[in-house]
Every structure is written in C-alpha cells, then in structure tokens.
Write a protein that holds these residues in place. Sequence first.
Motif, PDB file in Angstrom:
ATOM      1  N   GLN A 229      16.490  23.766   2.288  1.00 19.49           N
ATOM      2  CA  GLN A 229      17.918  23.529   2.104  1.00 19.49           C
ATOM      3  C   GLN A 229      18.682  23.820   3.394  1.00 19.49           C
ATOM      4  O   GLN A 229      18.250  24.623   4.218  1.00 19.49           O
ATOM      5  N   THR A 230      19.816  23.155   3.570  1.00 17.98           N
ATOM      6  CA  THR A 230      20.658  23.422   4.735  1.00 17.98           C
ATOM      7  C   THR A 230      21.055  24.896   4.759  1.00 17.98           C
ATOM      8  O   THR A 230      21.411  25.473   3.720  1.00 17.98           O
ATOM      9  N   ASN A 231      20.962  25.500   5.924  1.00 20.56           N
ATOM     10  CA  ASN A 231      21.171  26.937   6.151  1.00 20.56           C
ATOM     11  C   ASN A 231      20.006  27.788   5.629  1.00 20.56           C
ATOM     12  O   ASN A 231      20.071  29.020   5.671  1.00 20.56           O
ATOM     13  N   GLY A 232      18.966  27.132   5.136  1.00 18.74           N
ATOM     14  CA  GLY A 232      17.793  27.860   4.692  1.00 18.74           C
ATOM     15  C   GLY A 232      16.945  28.342   5.855  1.00 18.74           C
ATOM     16  O   GLY A 232      17.161  27.975   7.021  1.00 18.74           O
ATOM     17  N   VAL A 233      15.965  29.181   5.524  1.00 17.22           N
ATOM     18  CA  VAL A 233      15.122  29.843   6.522  1.00 17.22           C
ATOM     19  C   VAL A 233      13.725  29.220   6.512  1.00 17.22           C
ATOM     20  O   VAL A 233      13.163  28.922   5.454  1.00 17.22           O
ATOM     21  N   ILE A 234      13.174  29.024   7.712  1.00 21.22           N
ATOM     22  CA  ILE A 234      11.786  28.578   7.874  1.00 21.22           C
ATOM     23  C   ILE A 234      11.059  29.611   8.721  1.00 21.22           C
ATOM     24  O   ILE A 234      11.502  29.929   9.827  1.00 21.22           O
ATOM     25  N   ILE A 235       9.959  30.139   8.196  1.00 24.16           N
ATOM     26  CA  ILE A 235       9.110  31.055   8.953  1.00 24.16           C
ATOM     27  C   ILE A 235       7.849  30.305   9.340  1.00 24.16           C
ATOM     28  O   ILE A 235       7.101  29.839   8.481  1.00 24.16           O
ATOM     29  N   ASP A 246       5.824  23.978  22.014  1.00 25.95           N
ATOM     30  CA  ASP A 246       5.434  22.645  21.561  1.00 25.95           C
ATOM     31  C   ASP A 246       5.721  22.470  20.067  1.00 25.95           C
ATOM     32  O   ASP A 246       6.247  21.444  19.631  1.00 25.95           O
ATOM     33  N   VAL A 247       5.383  23.483  19.259  1.00 24.06           N
ATOM     34  CA  VAL A 247       5.661  23.405  17.820  1.00 24.06           C
ATOM     35  C   VAL A 247       7.161  23.428  17.574  1.00 24.06           C
ATOM     36  O   VAL A 247       7.693  22.634  16.783  1.00 24.06           O
ATOM     37  N   GLY A 248       7.872  24.304  18.239  1.00 27.39           N
ATOM     38  CA  GLY A 248       9.312  24.428  18.030  1.00 27.39           C
ATOM     39  C   GLY A 248      10.070  23.137  18.307  1.00 27.39           C
ATOM     40  O   GLY A 248      11.056  22.832  17.637  1.00 27.39           O
ATOM     41  N   ALA A 249       9.581  22.350  19.270  1.00 32.39           N
ATOM     42  CA  ALA A 249      10.241  21.087  19.602  1.00 32.39           C
ATOM     43  C   ALA A 249      10.214  20.105  18.438  1.00 32.39           C
ATOM     44  O   ALA A 249      11.038  19.183  18.376  1.00 32.39           O
ATOM     45  N   CYS A 250       9.281  20.275  17.505  1.00 33.10           N
ATOM     46  CA  CYS A 250       9.178  19.377  16.343  1.00 33.10           C
ATOM     47  C   CYS A 250      10.206  19.713  15.263  1.00 33.10           C
ATOM     48  O   CYS A 250      10.411  18.908  14.348  1.00 33.10           O
ATOM     49  N   PHE A 251      10.832  20.879  15.354  1.00 33.88           N
ATOM     50  CA  PHE A 251      11.789  21.324  14.335  1.00 33.88           C
ATOM     51  C   PHE A 251      13.203  21.192  14.891  1.00 33.88           C
ATOM     52  O   PHE A 251      13.914  22.169  15.116  1.00 33.88           O
ATOM     53  N   ASP A 252      13.619  19.923  15.084  1.00 33.38           N
ATOM     54  CA  ASP A 252      14.868  19.661  15.784  1.00 33.38           C
ATOM     55  C   ASP A 252      16.106  19.837  14.922  1.00 33.38           C
ATOM     56  O   ASP A 252      17.233  19.717  15.413  1.00 33.38           O
ATOM     57  N   SER A 253      15.943  20.122  13.637  1.00 32.01           N
ATOM     58  CA  SER A 253      17.098  20.383  12.784  1.00 32.01           C
ATOM     59  C   SER A 253      17.381  21.874  12.661  1.00 32.01           C
ATOM     60  O   SER A 253      18.225  22.288  11.861  1.00 32.01           O
ATOM     61  N   CYS A 254      16.688  22.685  13.466  1.00 29.93           N
ATOM     62  CA  CYS A 254      16.730  24.138  13.294  1.00 29.93           C
ATOM     63  C   CYS A 254      17.112  24.856  14.587  1.00 29.93           C
ATOM     64  O   CYS A 254      16.969  24.324  15.685  1.00 29.93           O
ATOM     65  N   VAL A 268       7.819  32.643  14.361  1.00 30.13           N
ATOM     66  CA  VAL A 268       9.248  32.475  14.614  1.00 30.13           C
ATOM     67  C   VAL A 268       9.978  32.237  13.296  1.00 30.13           C
ATOM     68  O   VAL A 268       9.429  31.665  12.353  1.00 30.13           O
ATOM     69  N   ALA A 269      11.215  32.704  13.253  1.00 27.72           N
ATOM     70  CA  ALA A 269      12.103  32.430  12.128  1.00 27.72           C
ATOM     71  C   ALA A 269      13.148  31.424  12.592  1.00 27.72           C
ATOM     72  O   ALA A 269      13.770  31.600  13.645  1.00 27.72           O
ATOM     73  N   LEU A 270      13.309  30.355  11.823  1.00 26.47           N
ATOM     74  CA  LEU A 270      14.276  29.304  12.123  1.00 26.47           C
ATOM     75  C   LEU A 270      15.297  29.214  10.999  1.00 26.47           C
ATOM     76  O   LEU A 270      15.003  29.532   9.846  1.00 26.47           O
ATOM     77  N   GLN A 271      16.487  28.748  11.345  1.00 27.51           N
ATOM     78  CA  GLN A 271      17.470  28.396  10.328  1.00 27.51           C
ATOM     79  C   GLN A 271      17.761  26.911  10.442  1.00 27.51           C
ATOM     80  O   GLN A 271      18.035  26.398  11.538  1.00 27.51           O
ATOM     81  N   LYS A 272      17.673  26.220   9.312  1.00 24.74           N
ATOM     82  CA  LYS A 272      17.965  24.790   9.308  1.00 24.74           C
ATOM     83  C   LYS A 272      19.482  24.613   9.318  1.00 24.74           C
ATOM     84  O   LYS A 272      20.177  25.090   8.420  1.00 24.74           O
ATOM     85  N   VAL A 273      19.982  23.915  10.318  1.00 26.15           N
ATOM     86  CA  VAL A 273      21.434  23.799  10.478  1.00 26.15           C
ATOM     87  C   VAL A 273      21.945  22.396  10.185  1.00 26.15           C
ATOM     88  O   VAL A 273      23.158  22.185  10.061  1.00 26.15           O
ATOM     89  N   ASN A 274      21.074  21.403  10.097  1.00 27.23           N
ATOM     90  CA  ASN A 274      21.550  20.053   9.748  1.00 27.23           C
ATOM     91  C   ASN A 274      20.401  19.250   9.150  1.00 27.23           C
ATOM     92  O   ASN A 274      19.259  19.689   9.136  1.00 27.23           O
TER      93      ASN A 274
END
Length: 274
Positions: A229-235, A246-254, A268-274
Amino acid sequence: MTSDNTEVWSLVDISLPVSQSELVSDTLWAMGVVAIEEIQGENDTVTLRTSMGEHPTDDIALLVHQYPFVSISFVDIARTVADTWRAHAEPTWVTEDVVFVPTWLPAPPALHQIFIEPLDTFGLGNHPTTVAAMQLALQHVVPATHVLDLGSGSGILGIALSKILGCRGSAFDIASGARNVLKENCKSNHVENVAWNDSYEAETYDAVIANILAPVLRELASVIQDVTQTNGVIILSGMRDDQVQDVGACFDSCIEVGKVSIDRWTAVALQKVN
C-alpha cells in the motif's frame, strides 16, 4: 527408506573451487539451509554437502545461475547421521528482548521468545539476513497491521511480528515444505493470525518482508511494490553489501528509511511513496 528400513535423507553435493567456498556457503545459509558439511577434494576443490529439501530443483537452478562454476550431485545418507547438526544449535538473539529458540532447546529468559522448528530445509533464524530483516521490521512495521512474509521459509518473521506487534500475517514461499513448517511453527508459538496465502498477489499489505536472494528480489520488484500500500513499508534482505545498490534501483516507487548490515549482508527498509 533403504532395504533395511533405515530412514535416509537426500542431500545435495556442491563441488567448487576452494577459493569460492566462503561465498557459496554464505549464499546457502541465506537460502535457509540448516547445516553444511565441507568435504575437502583434490586440486584445490571442495564439496559443500547440505539439504535443500525434497524438491530442490528451483533452489539449485538459482544457485547454478548465480555461480556457474559449481557442479551438483546427490547423495543419500542415514537420517540419524544427518540430524547431528541439531546438537549444535543455539538460540539467536535478535535484540536484547527478542530471541529465536530452536524448539528442542530450553528457552533463555527474554521478553519475547520465538520458537522455531526448521524441519529439513529451513534455517534456524540465525543467519545475518534473517536477523537484519527482523531488526528492521521491529523498527518500521506498524503494530496490528497486515504483513506479507514473502519467501517465508520457516515463517519465523511473520510469526514474530504477530507475537510481538500483534500483526496479521500472510506467508508464501515456493519451497514445497514451507506450508507445513509454517503450520508447525505457528502451533509452537500459539499464533493463529498468520496464514499461508497462495494468492498473495491478489491483496495489498501495510508491510512486505522479503528475505530472498538478490536475483529474486530484482525479479519480484514490481510485484512487491504492487502489493504494498502507498506509504507502506518494504523490508528487503538477502543482499550482500555489493548488491544493495543494484537491487534498490529496481524499487523506484520507494525511498530508503533504514538499513542494517551484518557480516557483509545488508537489509534495507523502504517506504513506498507513489
């Protein structure tokens, strides 16, 4: 079973140059194996013997794709011999308050004791990728939310978040025994709100935890972002330090909101922003 009714365990022999042994061993631990026997060969070669489950085809294919220099063979040994690794198992401290405890060991005093039975092919929760993922999840996952444990293995991450944060969990793994080991570990931890989900892509989640090797994280990047979900967390865990960018570049919505590195493995912990 052998002709004399002795139960056997089918193991995988992975032959490779000695110089690559540490790297491939680290990858096997990250994949969730419970034990590795190192057998010295000739001409600077070594064989790593381990269990990869009853249906190891996918894991072997991933390993050979990542390390084309390995040679694979199979061997059956008596189960009583194969299970000797259990005598060397120990609890794993994730934080000062959280400990992963093999079910056959006495639990040390702790605020949160998470019990784990790996069966034949899943880890004890002691690999740096699991510890790092758990540390980040405890920091960034919101209590009482819906969490997907993708590549769940033993199910320990989702189960721990259920016990500690009161989260509802969904779990999925391509490994054939993962559903049964999840059920076993939910029972051991008296957890009832973590369930297997073959159709995980049909839902969205407040948080997704993916402790999988880097090539699979890249492959599943779009799916992981779609179900978050938007504003959700991805670990994300299962990456060696040199694979993170290289992996982080694939998560361009975060955007990145946290990072933990242990013994050359990074989560890494990411937040989905869009």
